[in-house]
Write an enzyme that holds these catalytic residues in place. Structure first.
Site, PDB file in Angstrom:
ATOM      1  N   TYR A 198       0.846  -1.195   0.000  1.00 32.75           N
ATOM      2  CA  TYR A 198       0.000   0.000   0.000  1.00 32.75           C
ATOM      3  C   TYR A 198       0.882   1.246   0.000  1.00 32.75           C
ATOM      4  CZ  TYR A 198      -4.452  -2.366   1.327  1.00 32.75           C
ATOM      5  OH  TYR A 198      -5.591  -3.122   1.380  1.00 32.75           O
ATOM      6  N   GLU A 318     -16.520  -5.800   6.564  1.00 35.39           N
ATOM      7  CA  GLU A 318     -15.329  -6.609   6.260  1.00 35.39           C
ATOM      8  C   GLU A 318     -15.709  -8.068   6.516  1.00 35.39           C
ATOM      9  OE1 GLU A 318     -11.445  -5.170   7.603  1.00 35.39           O
ATOM     10  OE2 GLU A 318     -10.979  -7.193   8.303  1.00 35.39           O
TER      11      GLU A 318
HETATM   12  C1  3EB Z   1      -7.619  -4.099   3.714  1.00 35.49           C
HETATM   13  O1  3EB Z   1      -7.827  -4.858   2.780  1.00 35.49           O
HETATM   14  C2  3EB Z   1      -8.692  -4.044   4.768  1.00 35.49           C
HETATM   15  O2  3EB Z   1      -3.987  -5.057   8.961  1.00 35.49           O
HETATM   16  O3  3EB Z   1      -4.022  -7.220   9.285  1.00 35.49           O
HETATM   17  C3  3EB Z   1      -7.842  -6.553   6.178  1.00 35.49           C
HETATM   18  C4  3EB Z   1      -7.163  -7.675   6.641  1.00 35.49           C
HETATM   19  C5  3EB Z   1      -7.433  -5.306   6.580  1.00 35.49           C
HETATM   20  C6  3EB Z   1      -6.071  -7.553   7.497  1.00 35.49           C
HETATM   21  C7  3EB Z   1      -4.481  -6.187   8.778  1.00 35.49           C
HETATM   22  C8  3EB Z   1      -6.338  -5.180   7.447  1.00 35.49           C
HETATM   23  C9  3EB Z   1      -5.657  -6.295   7.893  1.00 35.49           C
HETATM   24  O4  3EB Z   1      -6.621  -3.363   3.790  1.00 35.49           O
HETATM   25  C10 3EB Z   1      -8.164  -4.082   6.145  1.00 35.49           C
END
Ligand code: 3EB
Length: 330
Positions: A198, A318
């Site tokens: 990201y 989620e």
């Molecule tokens: C995302 O896709 C949504 O920080 O461990 C999803 C799964 C999300 C795990 C983590 C965060 C985490 O970014 C958020």
């Protein structure tokens, strides 16, 4: 009761002492305070729609060895280790430090018990979206988590475990996990940028997780799909529509299942046969989210709903999911 399968997940309304039988690898009680007399970790999220508790049990044949590494409790058999730790921020300690400390205890446990691989992590952070001294608390957590992975020389980019990170109203940082002796296959989603890549606008350090992990056990494969949301590329979509967010999330899950089938030796994972946990930011959204799930995945879905904060303020839903495939069903 003895099970043939290396690993099963079963939700119970309560965890009677007799349920803590010979197959109980680990238990998590949602809807309960963290500190429990039983050998289970509590996660203080509201179970929807009715409240109360749901006890998620991870079942695997014994015999077990159990112990603790400081405040981290663990139990393992030949193939799998389940561990949990609840840590409180107190005095000077920040969420970043506590997160680092929790993961350091995880990696110390893996070293001591001879389980080299983290397969799946569940993270529950108090007040996840609030500011923690100039940085959102989820972003603080990401720094502590990534530092701990790097310090322990664990895969923190490709090959990271599957995970979820959700927000509780208050209490401890709660972390539980499954570890394995064999390397789980990490799975990414081509519709999404890998979370560990990201861009910086989501925080100084990226989250450390893969979109799914696929674990081969004797005669069985288990698919752990990470918390999945309405993110395409790296952007959150449909910020004003929980229905559209749920639909986008299910498209992401479908693609992850497809990717898993490409890597699987058994194959045949199907979105309709997953076991789901659905986290909604607003409890009142349950009926519409449930309607989307029924429409897309059929009426016989195995699903539990919980109210939680989600790590981006605009995300309303989620979903995490688990799939199990037996070799003989090939
Ligand atoms: C995302 O896709 C949504 O920080 O461990 C999803 C799964 C999300 C795990 C983590 C965060 C985490 O970014 C958020």
């Amino acid at each position: 009761m003895s099970v043939q399968h290396p690993l099963r997940i079963l939700d119970l309304q309560s965890l009677a002492p007799r349920d803590a039988g010979e197959d109980l690898l680990g238990a998590v009680i949602y809807g309960a305070p963290q500190t429990l007399e039983a050998a289970a970790v509590g996660v203080p999220l509201r179970v929807l729609p009715a409240g109360g508790r749901t006890c998620t049990t991870w079942l695997s044949p014994g015999p077990f060895v159990e112990g603790h590494t400081g405040e981290l409790n663990w139990r393992h058999n030949e193939h799998l280790l389940f561990g949990s730790i609840s840590l409180r921020e107190a005095g000077q300690s920040t969420l970043q430090q506590v997160s680092h400390q929790a993961y350091a205890a995880v990696f110390e446990t893996l070293r001591l018990t001879g389980f080299p691989y983290l397969a799946r992590c569940w993270n529950y952070l108090p007040r996840i979206n609030l500011d923690g001294g100039g940085l959102e608390r989820y972003r603080q957590f990401n720094i502590g988590r990534q530092d701990a992975f790097i310090a322990a020389e664990q895969a923190w980019l490709a090959g990271a475990p599957s995970a979820c990170a959700l927000g509780t109203a208050e209490g401890d940082l709660v972390l539980y996990f499954l570890a394995s002796r064999v390397l789980p296959q990490a799975i990414e989603n081509p519709r999404q940028i890998s979370a560990y890549r990201y861009p910086e606008r989501y925080g100084p350090r990226s989250p450390t997780f893969s979109r799914a992990s696929l674990l081969a056990l004797p005669g069985q494969e288990v698919l752990f799909i990470s918390g999945t949301a309405s993110i395409v590329g790296h952007e959150s979509l449909h910020r004003d529509s929980v229905v559209a967010q749920t639909e986008e999330t299910l498209r992401n899950i479908a693609v992850v299942v497809e990717q898993a089938n490409l890597k699987s030796g058994i194959g045949g994972f199907s979105s309709r046969e997953l076991i789901l946990k659905v986290f909604v930011r607003h409890a009142e959204d349950i009926p519409v989210v449930a309607q989307v799930l029924r429409t897309q995945l059929g009426p016989d879905l195995d699903v539990i709903y919980l109210q939680a904060d989600i790590c981006r303020a605009e995300l309303l839903v989620e979903i995490e999911a688990f799939g199990f495939r037996d070799e003989e069903r090939k």
